[in-house]
Every structure is written in C-alpha cells, then in structure tokens.
Write a protein that holds these residues in place. Structure first.
Motif, PDB file in Angstrom:
ATOM      1  N   ALA A  17      23.259 -92.708 -91.177  1.00 57.63           N
ATOM      2  CA  ALA A  17      24.083 -92.058 -90.178  1.00 57.63           C
ATOM      3  C   ALA A  17      24.340 -90.585 -90.424  1.00 57.63           C
ATOM      4  O   ALA A  17      24.238 -89.769 -89.530  1.00 57.63           O
ATOM      5  N   MET A  18      24.717 -90.221 -91.628  1.00 55.62           N
ATOM      6  CA  MET A  18      25.129 -88.854 -91.891  1.00 55.62           C
ATOM      7  C   MET A  18      24.093 -88.079 -92.693  1.00 55.62           C
ATOM      8  O   MET A  18      24.367 -86.982 -93.156  1.00 55.62           O
ATOM      9  N   GLY A  19      22.899 -88.648 -92.868  1.00 53.78           N
ATOM     10  CA  GLY A  19      21.894 -87.981 -93.681  1.00 53.78           C
ATOM     11  C   GLY A  19      22.281 -87.958 -95.144  1.00 53.78           C
ATOM     12  O   GLY A  19      21.810 -87.124 -95.914  1.00 53.78           O
ATOM     13  N   ALA A  20      23.155 -88.869 -95.557  1.00 55.00           N
ATOM     14  CA  ALA A  20      23.617 -88.901 -96.943  1.00 55.00           C
ATOM     15  C   ALA A  20      22.525 -89.445 -97.851  1.00 55.00           C
ATOM     16  O   ALA A  20      21.593 -90.098 -97.410  1.00 55.00           O
ATOM     17  N   LYS A  21      22.660 -89.164 -99.137  1.00 54.90           N
ATOM     18  CA  LYS A  21      21.672 -89.606-100.109  1.00 54.90           C
ATOM     19  C   LYS A  21      22.362 -90.269-101.286  1.00 54.90           C
ATOM     20  O   LYS A  21      23.560 -90.137-101.482  1.00 54.90           O
ATOM     21  N   VAL A  22      21.569 -90.965-102.076  1.00 56.08           N
ATOM     22  CA  VAL A  22      22.073 -91.536-103.314  1.00 56.08           C
ATOM     23  C   VAL A  22      22.282 -90.396-104.303  1.00 56.08           C
ATOM     24  O   VAL A  22      21.450 -89.500-104.408  1.00 56.08           O
ATOM     25  N   HIS A  23      23.401 -90.443-105.012  1.00 55.50           N
ATOM     26  CA  HIS A  23      23.689 -89.383-105.975  1.00 55.50           C
ATOM     27  C   HIS A  23      23.920 -89.961-107.366  1.00 55.50           C
ATOM     28  O   HIS A  23      24.503 -91.029-107.517  1.00 55.50           O
ATOM     29  N   LEU A  24      23.453 -89.239-108.355  1.00 52.06           N
ATOM     30  CA  LEU A  24      23.648 -89.601-109.756  1.00 52.06           C
ATOM     31  C   LEU A  24      24.747 -88.718-110.328  1.00 52.06           C
ATOM     32  O   LEU A  24      24.669 -87.492-110.252  1.00 52.06           O
ATOM     33  N   ASP A  25      25.797 -89.344-110.896  1.00 55.78           N
ATOM     34  CA  ASP A  25      26.882 -88.531-111.445  1.00 55.78           C
ATOM     35  C   ASP A  25      26.626 -88.199-112.915  1.00 55.78           C
ATOM     36  O   ASP A  25      25.621 -88.615-113.504  1.00 55.78           O
ATOM     37  N   ALA A  26      27.555 -87.463-113.504  1.00 54.91           N
ATOM     38  CA  ALA A  26      27.380 -86.987-114.880  1.00 54.91           C
ATOM     39  C   ALA A  26      27.353 -88.133-115.886  1.00 54.91           C
ATOM     40  O   ALA A  26      26.833 -87.983-116.996  1.00 54.91           O
ATOM     41  N   ASP A  27      27.911 -89.291-115.497  1.00 60.88           N
ATOM     42  CA  ASP A  27      27.944 -90.444-116.401  1.00 60.88           C
ATOM     43  C   ASP A  27      26.740 -91.362-116.219  1.00 60.88           C
ATOM     44  O   ASP A  27      26.675 -92.441-116.813  1.00 60.88           O
ATOM     45  N   GLY A  28      25.813 -90.944-115.362  1.00 60.18           N
ATOM     46  CA  GLY A  28      24.616 -91.753-115.155  1.00 60.18           C
ATOM     47  C   GLY A  28      24.795 -92.884-114.164  1.00 60.18           C
ATOM     48  O   GLY A  28      24.001 -93.830-114.146  1.00 60.18           O
ATOM     49  N   ASN A  29      25.839 -92.809-113.309  1.00 57.33           N
ATOM     50  CA  ASN A  29      26.084 -93.838-112.299  1.00 57.33           C
ATOM     51  C   ASN A  29      25.634 -93.353-110.925  1.00 57.33           C
ATOM     52  O   ASN A  29      25.706 -92.158-110.626  1.00 57.33           O
ATOM     53  N   LEU A  30      25.198 -94.286-110.092  1.00 58.01           N
ATOM     54  CA  LEU A  30      24.741 -93.949-108.746  1.00 58.01           C
ATOM     55  C   LEU A  30      25.814 -94.255-107.706  1.00 58.01           C
ATOM     56  O   LEU A  30      26.551 -95.231-107.821  1.00 58.01           O
ATOM     57  N   SER A  31      25.883 -93.401-106.692  1.00 61.49           N
ATOM     58  CA  SER A  31      26.710 -93.656-105.512  1.00 61.49           C
ATOM     59  C   SER A  31      25.789 -93.694-104.306  1.00 61.49           C
ATOM     60  O   SER A  31      24.960 -92.795-104.121  1.00 61.49           O
ATOM     61  N   TRP A  32      25.940 -94.735-103.495  1.00 64.72           N
ATOM     62  CA  TRP A  32      25.032 -94.982-102.369  1.00 64.72           C
ATOM     63  C   TRP A  32      25.731 -94.809-101.025  1.00 64.72           C
ATOM     64  O   TRP A  32      26.916 -95.118-100.897  1.00 64.72           O
TER      65      TRP A  32
END
Length: 304
Positions: A179-194
């Motif tokens: 919907a918003m052109g969002a992407k999966v992101h990797l944070d500084a702790d090595g975790n993904l947000s979808w």
C-alpha cells in the motif's frame, strides 16, 4: 466540514470517521452523499486501504455516474490492486466523460503496458548484476534463510525495474508492491520490521501496518488497531478478544489459524507460509460468525 479539515491535516483516520458519520445521517441529497463517499475513499486511499477506497468510489459513482474524481480514484485503486483490466475499464468510462483527462489517459496507457507480463531474458539479468549488487542480493537472501522465511518474488513487468527489484533484497529493504511502498527494514540489533496487510473479507476492508517488528505479537497490534471500533463495524463485533486470525495456503486451499500471542516471526517461519510481494498478509474474522463458517466451507483449517 470537519472531515475536510482532518483530511487537510493528513489525519486520514479521523477524516474517515467524520465522513462516515455524515453518511450515517442518510442524507436525501445524492450529490452530497457521493461527495462524502468520494472523500472517504480518498482518505482510505492515502492510508493504503485500497479495497475500502474502491468500495467508496463505486458507491460515489452509483450516486453520481459522472463523478470524475471518483472514477479516477476507482481506477487508481484497481492499479494498486493490480487489477489492470478493471483499471482500463474505469479509465475508459472516465474518458467518455472527459476525453482529455490527463490522469486517465496516462493511467490507461500504463495499465495496458502492465497487463502484458514481460519476462526479461537471462543475459539481461546477468548483465545488470555487478559484483557489489550480487553481494547485496545475497545478503538479503541470507537474512531470510537464517530465519527460514520463504519469499515469493513476482516477476517485474518492466525491464528497467528488474535489476532494481533484485537490488532491494538487501539491508535497505525488500521490494514491495504494498500500500505505502514500504519495505522490510533491518535495525541495529539485526531484527527485521515488515509491512503487514490485514484483510477483513466480511466487510472488504483492510488495514496496513508499515513496520511490524518481527518479535512483536499480533495481539499487541490488534489492541492498538481496535482501540476504537472502525466506522464500518456497525454491529460492534470487531474487538481484539473477538477476532480470529488466519493465513491462507492458496495452493492447497487450506487455512491456518494463528495464535494472537504469537510473534510475526513465528508465523513467517511456518513451513506453509509464503511471503508474497514483500508483504505478509493476515485475514481477520469475527469468532464463530456465519460469514467465517461460509468462508471456510470446503477448506481444511489447521491451528498453529
């Protein structure tokens, strides 16, 4: 108008509630009702609720068949939902009203182009994949392999987009047609947000969460999403404790019921969960509702 004020402030959630309140009054003025539907659809569109936006565009067009803004919005919704044939039909309907409407002319041409699935030959792929690019692609794939997550990559429709789509399987995020052109992101702790899409089939509504942390529980998001009842829940049934969540195995025509206490990562790691277009999708139903019973007819249901 309060709804318009919220819309100008980009507070689209409150704008939707305000327009819905106006529609509840069942005004005899068809043109005003068409405007309210069109405006609510625009707010839904900005939130990425394309099916809800499309429903409002349909209602606005029924009330006022020459409502060009509603027709443009409906065509845009079909484009976002990748219903290119329907988008073309809406464009043509609008062009019969105004043959020079630039948005419709351009959208009609784009829909025609996207309707044809173009597959790039192998040499093209290889010529575009430089060594640094290959490294970035492999890094993204490694992140998924470590988590046992299965990603379905759909072929691009335009050659120039193919290499970009591959490049985005990296630390910078995965390509997503959401919907918003969002992407999966990797944070500084090595975790993904979808980016995660919630579907409500009974009401043909959607919710979109731009960044759902892989270690967050579904119940935590439900508590926020339904802190206030949505305007379309006229029977007041969509309460966090009254909902069941599922994902669908389309290949086997089977449903899997999620435990709301589970994290996103636990669900994504299921052997039959496949992430399509970079966006995990979950279906929500009211517990023991007649609609859900009918929806599940002929489908085998599993519990995680």
């Amino acid at each position: 108008n309060e709804g318009n004020e919220y819309f100008r402030e980009k507070d689209y959630g409150r704008a939707i509630v305000s327009y819905s309140e106006g529609l509840k009054k069942k005004c005899e003025d068809a043109e005003l009702s068409a405007v309210l539907h069109a405006n609510r659809g625009a707010a839904h569109f900005h939130l990425g609720n394309y099916r809800s936006a499309l429903n409002d565009a349909i209602q606005a067009k029924k009330l006022k068949p020459t409502h060009l803004k509603a027709i443009i919005r409906g065509a845009l919704c079909h484009m976002e939902l990748r219903n290119f044939s329907e988008a073309i039909a809406w464009c043509e309907e609008g062009l019969r009203i105004d043959s020079k409407e630039k948005k419709l002319v351009e959208m009609r041409a784009k829909a025609d182009k996207l309707k044809v699935n173009i597959t790039a030959p192998e040499p093209f792929w290889r010529s575009k994949l430089t060594s640094p690019l290959i490294s970035r692609v492999m890094m993204g794939i490694d992140l998924l392999c470590e988590r046992n997550i299965k990603l379905v990559l759909e072929p691009s429709n335009e050659e120039e987009e193919i290499s970009d789509g591959l490049a985005e399987i990296s630390l910078n995020g995965f390509h997503s047609d959401n919907a918003m052109g969002a992407k999966v992101h990797l944070d500084a702790d090595g975790n993904l947000s979808w980016p995660v899409l919630f579907l409500y089939p009974e009401h043909e509504q959607t919710d979109f969460i731009e960044a759902f942390h892989e270690n967050s529980r579904f119940i935590d998001h439900l508590m926020v999403m339904f802190a206030e009842l949505p305007p379309w829940d006229l029977e007041r049934k969509y309460l966090p404790s009254n909902l069941e969540l599922y994902f669908e195995d389309e290949e086997r025509a089977e449903m899997y019921e999620l435990n709301p206490e589970h994290t996103l990562l636990q669900v994504l790691q299921h052997q039959r969960y496949f992430v399509k277009a970079g966006t995990p999708t979950v279906l929500a139903f009211v517990k023991h509702s007649p609609f859900s019973k009918k929806y599940f007819t002929g489908k085998k249901v599993h519990q995680l």
